[in-house]
Motif scaffolding. Structure first.
Motif, mmCIF file in Angstrom:
data_model
loop_
_atom_site.group_PDB
_atom_site.id
_atom_site.type_symbol
_atom_site.label_atom_id
_atom_site.label_comp_id
_atom_site.label_asym_id
_atom_site.label_seq_id
_atom_site.Cartn_x
_atom_site.Cartn_y
_atom_site.Cartn_z
ATOM 1 N N ARG A 240 -1.729 -9.151 9.372
ATOM 2 C CA ARG A 240 -2.855 -8.765 10.207
ATOM 3 C C ARG A 240 -2.386 -7.738 11.230
ATOM 4 O O ARG A 240 -1.273 -7.842 11.772
ATOM 5 C CB ARG A 240 -3.441 -9.981 10.947
ATOM 6 N N ASP A 241 -3.212 -6.743 11.463
ATOM 7 C CA ASP A 241 -2.931 -5.775 12.512
ATOM 8 C C ASP A 241 -3.573 -6.255 13.811
ATOM 9 O O ASP A 241 -4.775 -6.561 13.841
ATOM 10 C CB ASP A 241 -3.497 -4.398 12.149
ATOM 11 N N ALA B 149 -6.818 -5.118 -1.931
ATOM 12 C CA ALA B 149 -6.987 -6.328 -1.133
ATOM 13 C C ALA B 149 -6.599 -6.076 0.323
ATOM 14 O O ALA B 149 -6.194 -4.971 0.712
ATOM 15 C CB ALA B 149 -6.153 -7.462 -1.718
ATOM 16 N N ASP B 150 -6.697 -7.123 1.151
ATOM 17 C CA ASP B 150 -6.411 -6.987 2.578
ATOM 18 C C ASP B 150 -4.975 -6.561 2.839
ATOM 19 O O ASP B 150 -4.709 -5.729 3.710
ATOM 20 C CB ASP B 150 -6.694 -8.309 3.297
ATOM 21 N N SER B 151 -4.026 -7.137 2.082
ATOM 22 C CA SER B 151 -2.620 -6.895 2.381
ATOM 23 C C SER B 151 -1.872 -6.242 1.230
ATOM 24 O O SER B 151 -0.674 -5.957 1.363
ATOM 25 C CB SER B 151 -1.918 -8.213 2.736
ATOM 26 N N SER B 152 -2.530 -6.022 0.100
ATOM 27 C CA SER B 152 -1.813 -5.509 -1.064
ATOM 28 C C SER B 152 -2.749 -4.783 -2.015
ATOM 29 O O SER B 152 -3.970 -4.944 -1.965
ATOM 30 C CB SER B 152 -1.118 -6.659 -1.794
ATOM 31 N N TYR C 91 0.822 -1.211 0.000
ATOM 32 C CA TYR C 91 0.000 0.000 0.000
ATOM 33 C C TYR C 91 0.858 1.264 0.000
ATOM 34 O O TYR C 91 0.403 2.340 -0.391
ATOM 35 C CB TYR C 91 -0.927 -0.005 1.209
ATOM 36 N N GLU D 85 -7.674 -4.354 -7.630
ATOM 37 C CA GLU D 85 -8.265 -4.663 -6.331
ATOM 38 C C GLU D 85 -7.442 -4.047 -5.202
ATOM 39 O O GLU D 85 -6.209 -4.064 -5.242
ATOM 40 C CB GLU D 85 -8.329 -6.183 -6.137
ATOM 41 N N PRO E 169 0.920 -11.688 3.330
ATOM 42 C CA PRO E 169 -0.348 -11.498 4.041
ATOM 43 C C PRO E 169 -0.073 -11.098 5.482
ATOM 44 O O PRO E 169 0.790 -11.665 6.150
ATOM 45 C CB PRO E 169 -1.019 -12.873 3.952
#
Length: 271
Positions: free
Chosen positions: A264-265, A220-223, A185, A218, A262
């Motif tokens: 997670r925070d 996405a969650d991590s990228s 990001y 997209e 991938p």
């Protein structure tokens, strides 16, 4: 001798009637054979023009010839006064029994004929058919022979192929490569798109038309995921795909653009 002569004289009309019927029956059989041969010859020429398999042509020709001959034989027997109803019933019962006992084989045979007539694939083409991916080696009456990329020979029943969707990867001259490239990001998206475009354009196997499509596809969650979609010749698909993946990774590393894992925070709250 006199008795024979007298019998012939008394039954002359009957003898003439049976003789005529017998001659007509023979003529019907001869005409049936001629018609069968002509129909088979015309049918074989038509199937050869469609480049159908020789085994299928011979098989279908034999069936058509047998059907026409049996029909002519029944007509001839009826002409001489033989009741053919019982023969037809016996043939029907025998045909039904054979069809039930060979149900799966007949389904494969019918599917093989359909495959050869409509030609969804040809020998040498790479397809996904009947749940198996491989190069077509041969299509015969009951099964299709395929060779997988790891050199396994697979015999796939024809009915299994016609009952499922078939994907032909070799029918068209060109094919699109679909890549998904995820970047951080924090990456500069304009710079990333520029780097990706430079890598793709540097490969001489990439076709100029219908063009190269590189877009942000997209969040996405991590990228941030980019799609990279160049067009190449069918035979260049896999070598170009593998080379592009390698060169894209090297180019992104060279320009300090990371491909994130991938993640997670985790937020910890103290009471």
């Amino acid at each position: 001798m006199d008795q024979i002569t007298q019998w012939v004289t008394e039954n002359r009309d009957l003898i003439i009637s049976y003789t005529v019927s017998f001659i007509v029956a023979i003529v019907i059989i001869i005409v049936g054979l001629i018609v069968a041969n002509n129909v088979v010859r015309l049918m074989s020429r038509a199937m050869h023009r469609k480049e159908m398999d020789g085994a299928v042509i011979s098989f279908l020709s034999a069936i058509v010839k047998a059907v026409i001959f049996i029909a002519a034989l029944l007509m001839a027997l009826s002409q001489v006064g033989v009741q053919t109803t019982s023969f037809i019933a016996i043939l029907g019962a025998a045909g039904l029994a054979i069809a039930l006992s060979l149900q799966s084989s007949l389904a494969n045979m019918a599917s093989g004929v359909l495959i050869i007539i409509f030609r969804p694939f040809r020998a040498g083409e790479y397809v996904d058919a009947g749940g198996v991916s491989g190069t077509i080696q041969e299509v015969n009456i009951f099964q299709t022979i395929m060779k997988t990329p790891d050199n396994k020979v697979v015999f796939v029943p024809n009915a299994q192929i016609t009952s499922k969707p078939t994907i032909n990867y070799s029918r068209e001259d060109t094919r699109r490569i679909d890549l998904v490239i995820g970047v951080s990001y924090s990456a500069d998206l304009l710079k990333t798109k520029e780097v990706l475009m430079e890598v793709v354009q540097a490969d001489s196997r990439v076709l100029p038309e219908p063009g190269i499509n590189i877009q942000v596809n997209e969040l996405a969650d991590s990228s941030v995921n980019f799609i990279v979609r160049p067009w190449v010749a069918v035979n260049d698909y896999w070598p170009t795909r593998w080379d592009l993946l390698r060169e894209i990774k090297l180019a992104l590393d060279k320009n300090g653009i990371s491909i994130p894992f991938p993640q997670r925070d985790v937020h910890v709250y103290k009471q």
